[in-house]
Motif scaffolding. Structure first.
Motif, PDB file in Angstrom:
ATOM      1  N   GLY A 111       0.810  -1.217   0.000  1.00  0.00           N
ATOM      2  CA  GLY A 111       0.000   0.000   0.000  1.00  0.00           C
ATOM      3  C   GLY A 111       0.838   1.259   0.000  1.00  0.00           C
ATOM      4  N   GLU A 112       1.921   1.255   0.763  1.00  0.00           N
ATOM      5  CA  GLU A 112       2.817   2.414   0.790  1.00  0.00           C
ATOM      6  C   GLU A 112       3.478   2.620  -0.565  1.00  0.00           C
ATOM      7  OE1 GLU A 112       5.428   1.580   4.083  1.00  0.00           O
ATOM      8  OE2 GLU A 112       3.805   1.826   5.554  1.00  0.00           O
ATOM      9  N   TRP A 113       3.919   1.532  -1.194  1.00  0.00           N
ATOM     10  CA  TRP A 113       4.562   1.638  -2.502  1.00  0.00           C
ATOM     11  C   TRP A 113       3.581   2.174  -3.542  1.00  0.00           C
ATOM     12  CZ3 TRP A 113       6.413  -4.106  -2.176  1.00  0.00           C
ATOM     13  CH2 TRP A 113       7.412  -4.211  -1.208  1.00  0.00           C
ATOM     14  N   LEU A 114       2.374   1.634  -3.535  1.00  0.00           N
ATOM     15  CA  LEU A 114       1.374   2.072  -4.512  1.00  0.00           C
ATOM     16  C   LEU A 114       0.988   3.530  -4.268  1.00  0.00           C
ATOM     17  CD1 LEU A 114      -0.890  -1.113  -4.767  1.00  0.00           C
ATOM     18  CD2 LEU A 114       1.075  -0.459  -6.180  1.00  0.00           C
ATOM     19  N   GLY A 115       0.967   3.926  -3.013  1.00  0.00           N
ATOM     20  CA  GLY A 115       0.708   5.328  -2.688  1.00  0.00           C
ATOM     21  C   GLY A 115       1.783   6.239  -3.253  1.00  0.00           C
ATOM     22  N   GLU A 116       3.045   5.817  -3.142  1.00  0.00           N
ATOM     23  CA  GLU A 116       4.155   6.585  -3.710  1.00  0.00           C
ATOM     24  C   GLU A 116       3.975   6.775  -5.210  1.00  0.00           C
ATOM     25  OE1 GLU A 116       8.185   5.179  -2.899  1.00  0.00           O
ATOM     26  OE2 GLU A 116       7.457   4.321  -1.008  1.00  0.00           O
ATOM     27  N   LEU A 117       3.403   5.766  -5.848  1.00  0.00           N
ATOM     28  CA  LEU A 117       3.229   5.790  -7.301  1.00  0.00           C
ATOM     29  C   LEU A 117       1.921   6.442  -7.729  1.00  0.00           C
ATOM     30  CD1 LEU A 117       4.534   2.186  -7.956  1.00  0.00           C
ATOM     31  CD2 LEU A 117       5.633   4.299  -8.740  1.00  0.00           C
ATOM     32  N   GLY A 118       1.087   6.813  -6.774  1.00  0.00           N
ATOM     33  CA  GLY A 118      -0.193   7.439  -7.108  1.00  0.00           C
ATOM     34  C   GLY A 118      -1.224   6.475  -7.655  1.00  0.00           C
ATOM     35  N   VAL A 119      -1.092   5.191  -7.336  1.00  0.00           N
ATOM     36  CA  VAL A 119      -2.044   4.185  -7.817  1.00  0.00           C
ATOM     37  C   VAL A 119      -3.333   4.301  -6.997  1.00  0.00           C
ATOM     38  CG1 VAL A 119      -2.453   1.698  -8.060  1.00  0.00           C
ATOM     39  CG2 VAL A 119      -0.173   2.648  -8.520  1.00  0.00           C
ATOM     40  N   PRO A 120      -4.496   4.349  -7.652  1.00  0.00           N
ATOM     41  CA  PRO A 120      -5.763   4.440  -6.915  1.00  0.00           C
ATOM     42  C   PRO A 120      -5.968   3.238  -5.988  1.00  0.00           C
ATOM     43  CG  PRO A 120      -6.109   4.771  -9.274  1.00  0.00           C
ATOM     44  CD  PRO A 120      -4.688   4.334  -9.099  1.00  0.00           C
ATOM     45  N   LEU A 152       9.702  -4.874  -8.678  1.00  0.00           N
ATOM     46  CA  LEU A 152       8.770  -5.428  -9.667  1.00  0.00           C
ATOM     47  C   LEU A 152       7.467  -4.617  -9.705  1.00  0.00           C
ATOM     48  CD1 LEU A 152       9.241  -9.265  -9.043  1.00  0.00           C
ATOM     49  CD2 LEU A 152      10.053  -7.939 -11.018  1.00  0.00           C
ATOM     50  N   HIS A 153       6.965  -4.238  -8.547  1.00  0.00           N
ATOM     51  CA  HIS A 153       5.731  -3.447  -8.515  1.00  0.00           C
ATOM     52  C   HIS A 153       5.953  -2.068  -9.141  1.00  0.00           C
ATOM     53  CE1 HIS A 153       2.865  -6.047  -6.536  1.00  0.00           C
ATOM     54  NE2 HIS A 153       3.866  -6.498  -5.800  1.00  0.00           N
ATOM     55  N   PHE A 154       7.113  -1.479  -8.868  1.00  0.00           N
ATOM     56  CA  PHE A 154       7.396  -0.178  -9.479  1.00  0.00           C
ATOM     57  C   PHE A 154       7.483  -0.308 -10.993  1.00  0.00           C
ATOM     58  CE2 PHE A 154       7.663   1.447  -5.366  1.00  0.00           C
ATOM     59  CZ  PHE A 154       7.895   2.817  -5.380  1.00  0.00           C
ATOM     60  N   ARG A 155       8.103  -1.370 -11.483  1.00  0.00           N
ATOM     61  CA  ARG A 155       8.171  -1.582 -12.934  1.00  0.00           C
ATOM     62  C   ARG A 155       6.783  -1.735 -13.525  1.00  0.00           C
ATOM     63  NH1 ARG A 155      11.746  -6.524 -13.960  1.00  0.00           N
ATOM     64  NH2 ARG A 155      10.711  -6.437 -15.972  1.00  0.00           N
ATOM     65  N   PHE A 156       5.929  -2.539 -12.887  1.00  0.00           N
ATOM     66  CA  PHE A 156       4.585  -2.763 -13.396  1.00  0.00           C
ATOM     67  C   PHE A 156       3.789  -1.464 -13.459  1.00  0.00           C
ATOM     68  CE2 PHE A 156       0.049  -3.469 -12.759  1.00  0.00           C
ATOM     69  CZ  PHE A 156      -0.235  -4.260 -13.862  1.00  0.00           C
TER      70      PHE A 156
END
Length: 161
Positions: A111-120, A152-156
């Motif tokens: 969740g923190e990583w996706l938040g950094e990336l602005g993923v809904p 891997l999540h950042f790449r995706f």
């Protein structure tokens, strides 16, 4: 219980499976089901790119175990996975009576990583495995491999965002 060095190969395989999912255009998640004797019984990676968002590897392994293992074998098995189970997968795991779960990265970390990336936000709240299935033994995260999963999540998400 603590993650043992002998378990790291299974967790590394989860990272490899997550990378395979990414290469197939899917979200990077991978899981391995291991019997009490240490033998790999089944493995899978995410397949949600098909449009069916229930095609998580942890859910598939729960289904596989229900069809191919006795209740005693399921209870003695371990599921190794790249990311902590979502609520759907936690419930499936508990309902079929699988044993311990070991995950590389937690739902909170993801969740923190996706938040950094602005993923809904996802349509389902991220809950810990113990909140959904309090009787399941759980270990994780595994710091030695967490950065691999993060990458891997950042790449995706950089590719799809």
């Amino acid at each position: 219980m603590v993650v043992k060095d002998t378990e790291l190969p299974h967790l590394r395989r989860c990272v490899e499976l997550a990378a395979e999912a990414l290469e197939a255009g899917d979200e990077p998640f991978g899981s391995v089901l291991v019997g009490a004797d240490g033998k790999v019984l089944a493995e899978d990676h995410n397949r949600v790119a098909s449009g069916d968002h229930t095609r998580h590897p942890e859910f598939e392994l729960a289904r596989w175990s229900a069809a191919h293992m006795s209740p005693e074998e399921r209870a003695a098995a371990t599921v190794y996975t790249s990311g902590e189970h979502c609520p759907m997968c936690s419930a499936a795991h508990a309902w079929v009576g699988l044993g311990r779960i070991v995950y590389v990265a937690s739902s909170q970390q993801l969740g923190e990583w996706l938040g950094e990336l602005g993923v809904p936000a996802a349509p389902v709240r991220a809950l810990s495995i113990q909140q959904v299935a309090p009787g399941v033994a759980v270990d994780g995260p595994v710091p030695e491999l967490t950065e691999d999963i993060r990458a891997l999540h950042f790449r995706f998400h950089r590719r799809t965002g």
